[in-house]
Design a protein around this motif. Structure first.
Motif, PDB file in Angstrom:
ATOM      1  N   ARG A   1       0.827  -1.205   0.000  1.00 51.07           N
ATOM      2  CA  ARG A   1       0.000   0.000   0.000  1.00 51.07           C
ATOM      3  C   ARG A   1       0.865   1.261   0.000  1.00 51.07           C
ATOM      4  O   ARG A   1       0.607   2.197  -0.737  1.00 51.07           O
TER       5      ARG A   1
ATOM      6  N   TYR B   1      -2.662   8.252  -7.963  1.00 45.52           N
ATOM      7  CA  TYR B   1      -4.040   8.239  -8.458  1.00 45.52           C
ATOM      8  C   TYR B   1      -4.651   6.847  -8.484  1.00 45.52           C
ATOM      9  O   TYR B   1      -5.849   6.698  -8.403  1.00 45.52           O
TER      10      TYR B   1
ATOM     11  N   TRP C   1      -3.525   3.918  -6.701  1.00 48.66           N
ATOM     12  CA  TRP C   1      -2.961   2.962  -5.742  1.00 48.66           C
ATOM     13  C   TRP C   1      -3.951   1.881  -5.378  1.00 48.66           C
ATOM     14  O   TRP C   1      -3.563   0.742  -5.113  1.00 48.66           O
ATOM     15  N   GLN C   2      -5.262   2.194  -5.400  1.00 47.26           N
ATOM     16  CA  GLN C   2      -6.252   1.168  -5.059  1.00 47.26           C
ATOM     17  C   GLN C   2      -6.180   0.018  -6.053  1.00 47.26           C
ATOM     18  O   GLN C   2      -6.354  -1.146  -5.688  1.00 47.26           O
TER      19      GLN C   2
ATOM     20  N   LEU D   1      -7.009  12.762  -3.771  1.00 42.58           N
ATOM     21  CA  LEU D   1      -6.973  12.460  -5.193  1.00 42.58           C
ATOM     22  C   LEU D   1      -7.978  11.367  -5.527  1.00 42.58           C
ATOM     23  O   LEU D   1      -8.198  11.051  -6.681  1.00 42.58           O
ATOM     24  N   SER D   2      -8.573  10.750  -4.476  1.00 47.10           N
ATOM     25  CA  SER D   2      -9.625   9.768  -4.715  1.00 47.10           C
ATOM     26  C   SER D   2     -10.665   9.931  -3.618  1.00 47.10           C
ATOM     27  O   SER D   2     -10.402  10.522  -2.579  1.00 47.10           O
TER      28      SER D   2
ATOM     29  N   ASP E   1      -1.944  11.023  -2.055  1.00 47.87           N
ATOM     30  CA  ASP E   1      -3.391  10.982  -1.887  1.00 47.87           C
ATOM     31  C   ASP E   1      -3.712  11.048  -0.391  1.00 47.87           C
ATOM     32  O   ASP E   1      -3.082  10.367   0.410  1.00 47.87           O
TER      33      ASP E   1
ATOM     34  N   LYS F   1      -3.229   6.347   8.505  1.00 53.76           N
ATOM     35  CA  LYS F   1      -2.522   6.169   7.248  1.00 53.76           C
ATOM     36  C   LYS F   1      -1.760   7.453   6.885  1.00 53.76           C
ATOM     37  O   LYS F   1      -0.622   7.412   6.422  1.00 53.76           O
TER      38      LYS F   1
ATOM     39  N   GLU G   1       2.058   8.175   6.168  1.00 51.22           N
ATOM     40  CA  GLU G   1       2.525   8.710   4.883  1.00 51.22           C
ATOM     41  C   GLU G   1       3.366   9.975   5.063  1.00 51.22           C
ATOM     42  O   GLU G   1       4.248  10.250   4.256  1.00 51.22           O
TER      43      GLU G   1
END
Lengths: 312, 429
Positions: free
Chosen positions: A269, A278, A280-281, B38-39, B86, B93, B97
């Motif tokens: 991850r 953009y 990573w999922q 970004l998501s 992101d 998380k 990061e």
């Protein structure tokens, strides 16, 4: 058996010593991964008995909030004391919920366990005293006022996580080789036969549920101490789903599976985050698909395959 | 099986190797970590406009093409190299990061964070790593009210002023106000927004009746039941801090059922949807932009440059997240360059920190004063206006500007306490 216990202890010490020379980000990542590994070890006990819990987030989050709230109200940073509170509270709640849950199997068990974790999520989001969905900060852990570096840092939480995983790992390894441990697989294969043999299926599942709750609470407590911040997201069903994801990745064949799965999951991850912010999922999803396709029994099955080849 | 294993391990090896291999960093490069959504649901309305603004500004800065006082190339002459992350994945998380950005990627500083939960979680890490971190968008006042930090700054104002100013505005627009209702998302921002609005309104106009308050789930998308409740319990004004897709859904579904025919909505983040929904927002709806941003931004050289360049490149007008991102980058640049004047070579992080504290500077949204939270938290004026589409273009009428000292608590007092005490020391003109 004694040899392998020594081996695990040695590995624990080696991993702990490696923490001294590791870069900080890796120490932190491994701490979180090991905490998740603890939760998934509990999940593994249930999975061996054929039960998939989509609600381990309940105890993961409860353990974290116990550490956060107790630390604030009792004004203590003593990690051992706080983690003890987390485990006791989680087991107490599991003792009540478990009475109901151990009557259910399959999808009903999964959905019910998820429902309970979503209740906790809903309650926490509504409680502004606990910071609602933003959560609140937790002070870094100390061990009776002591830390390895002299000031609070990630190394303390790392040490706690490694110790907890080693001790719980040895316990689970031995447990799975005890009659109670094997009873889980028996329950999965044929419940009626287990009852005829004179064991109570409900009791077997109940005890596994309590153990799983204790491990999830411990994992949540360590996460809270390491990350320094907790929020209700820990009880959301996607968090519980992540634990199932890790269990599938690591494999349920051995105690080490969950730990390897968790470390692998966190590593994939974080590098997916870095390489493609953009998509990573997608990388995570492809990794899981690849593991399911090529290693249906998880990453641990690789180890089994090589040891079998050697012995044959 | 074995060959597939070999293939896979080669792939994994390549992945890890490419990630571990650090690019050779030129000495005159300034690595800037940028964290926005970004998501997920917050990417469209907030994360992507902010990232677009960052792209535009960083490119122009690197070319030295901005109006004074931002005309020096890059940051203090160093070319800025952005590293995007992101913001999805939750606060734990993000704490992880931030470590990766600093320790693995070696960024000089970080500008980012839209979610309040993330803004509460990352400062402890920033302090531990002694890395200058600029929070640009998140709204909760708790960041600097609950703790104090050395390396963390927030260049965006807090959400308190959105709702206090909304109360002032309503008092002026509705002299005969006797009832309000509210619909806010069931999470921190929604609860805090309603509490601040209701609390401050009660102090300004006593005995206002609250007919109903609704807290639907965030990202619910369907508000049939809530709209019915708002229609049955009719009020003069409906307060809502909805944003993004939720706000759009609420506006469309409410308009279709005639909710806004005799009730006026106050949308505290409404400015961010002004251009996307230009035909759908009811005439007279009260729109806020979380500060003097977007259509409420003052007419100065920076704002003219920013609007023109942004529209030319992205074919839509910049909304408040874009403005706030630019404001964050500008604050960091100015503080660094101010610190550099006093030292030889490049200033240390500590030099920049002391130059940043209590800095007052101009952004495309006007004056930013870092005068709260021991000089680490910005305050700005707050603006409200009413939507109008009569000219054929989206615009605002009845614009009122409230000075920062009118809608923000004085230094050392928490927002909740300030509102409860009846907002003492507020200097409104």
């Amino acid at each position: 058996m004694r040899n392998s216990t020594l081996l695990v202890l040695g590995a624990g010490v080696a991993v702990m010593a490696a923490g001294m020379v590791m870069p900080g980000w890796l120490t932190f990542l491994l701490t979180l991964a090991l905490a998740k590994g603890l939760v998934v070890m509990g999940l593994l006990l249930l999975m061996k008995a054929g039960l998939v819990s989509f609600g381990q987030g309940l105890y993961y989050c409860l353990g974290a909030y116990c550490v956060g709230v107790a630390g604030d109200y009792l004004e203590t940073q003593n990690a051992l004391f706080l983690m003890l509170i987390a485990v006791v509270v989680c087991v107490a709640l599991a003792a009540v919920i478990g009475l109901l849950l151990c009557r259910y199997r399959d999808i009903f068990f999964a959905m019910f366990s998820m429902a309970f974790s979503m209740i906790l999520y809903g309650v926490l989001v509504k409680s502004s005293a606990f910071g609602s969905s933003d959560g609140f900060n937790v002070k870094p852990p100390l061990l009776f006022g002591w830390t390895p570096t002299g000031e609070p840092g990630p190394l303390m939480a790392y040490g706690l996580a490694v110790t907890a995983v080693t001790v719980v790992g040895i316990f689970v390894w031995n447990y799975l080789r005890s009659p109670m441990g094997y009873a889980g697989e028996a329950v999965r294969e044929n419940e009626i036969r287990v009852e005829y043999l004179g064991s109570s299926v409900r009791r077997i599942i109940y005890i596994k549920y309590l153990l799983a709750a204790a491990m999830a609470g411990l994992g949540g407590g360590i996460t809270a101490l390491a990350a320094g911040h907790i929020d209700p997201e820990m009880a959301y069903w996607t968090t519980s789903g992540e634990f199932v994801f890790i269990a599938l990745m690591g494999g349920t064949g051995h105690v080490a599976g969950p730990v390897i799965g968790a470390v692998l999951f966190e590593l994939i991850r974080t590098y997916a985050f870095q390489i493609s912010p953009y998509t990573w999922q997608m990388i995570l999803g492809i990794a899981l698909l690849a593991i399911i396709l090529y290693l249906p029994k998880g990453v641990w099955s690789l180890v089994e395959r090589f040891t079998k080849e050697k012995t044959s | 099986m074995i060959t597939s294993f070999v293939k896979k391990s080669t792939l994994a090896g390549l992945l890890v190797a490419s990630a571990v291999a650090q690019p050779v960093l030129a000495a005159d490069e300034y690595k800037l970590g940028l964290v926005t959504f970004l998501s997920g649901g917050a990417a469209g309305p907030f994360g992507v406009p902010a990232k677009n603004a960052a792209d535009l500004v960083l490119e122009t800065l690197n070319a030295g093409g901005l109006p004074a006082p931002y005309n020096m190339k890059g940051i203090n002459g160093r070319t800025i190299k952005p590293v995007y992350v992101d913001e999805a994945g939750g606060a734990t998380k993000q704490a992880s990061e931030l470590r990766n950005l600093v320790e693995r990627q070696g960024v000089d500083s970080v500008v980012g964070y839209i979610s309040s939960g993330d803004c509460l979680a990352v400062p402890a890490v920033a302090e531990e790593l002694k890395t200058l971190t600029v929070l640009f968008d998140c709204g909760t006042p708790r960041v600097f009210e609950d703790s104090s930090y050395q390396y963390v700054f927030r260049t965006g104002p807090t959400a308190t002023m959105d709702n206090v100013a909304a109360s002032h505005y309503i008092k002026e627009m509705f002299p005969k106000l006797d009832s309000v209702s509210g619909i806010n998302q069931n999470y921190s921002f929604g609860h805090e927004s309603w509490a601040d609005f209701n609390g401050s309104l009660n102090k300004l106009i006593p005995n206002v009746e609250v007919t109903t308050k609704q807290f639907p789930k965030i990202y619910a998308g369907q508000y049939g039941a809530e709209i019915s409740a708002l229609m049955v319990n009719s009020a003069n004004v409906i307060h809502s801090s909805f944003w993004g897709g939720d706000m759009e859904a609420f506006l469309l579904q409410g308009s279709a059922r005639g909710l806004f025919e005799d009730q006026t909505a106050v949308l505290t983040t409404g400015e961010s949807a002004m251009y996307r929904l230009e035909g759908q927002i009811p005439e007279g709806t009260i729109l806020g932009g979380r500060g003097p941003f977007g259509i409420y931004a003052p007419d100065n050289a920076l704002n003219r440059w920013f609007r023109e360049a942004y529209i030319a490149r992205f074919e839509t007008a910049p909304t408040y997240p874009a403005y706030k991102m630019v404001q964050g980058i500008f604050g960091l640049k100015l503080a660094t360059e101010k610190a550099a004047e006093k030292v030889k070579g490049q200033p240390t992080t500590e030099d920049v920190v002391s130059a940043f504290e209590n800095l007052v500077y101009e952004g495309p949204g006007g004056t930013v004063s870092m005068n709260m939270g021991n000089g680490h938290q910005a305050s700005m004026e707050m603006v409200y206006g009413r939507y109008s589409h009569k000219s054929g273009e989206p615009s605002v009428t009845d614009v009122r500007r409230y000075p920062a000292a009118c809608v923000n608590p004085p230094e050392g007092m928490s927002s909740i306490e300030w509102i409860e005490k009846g907002m003492p020391g507020a200097k409104c003109n």
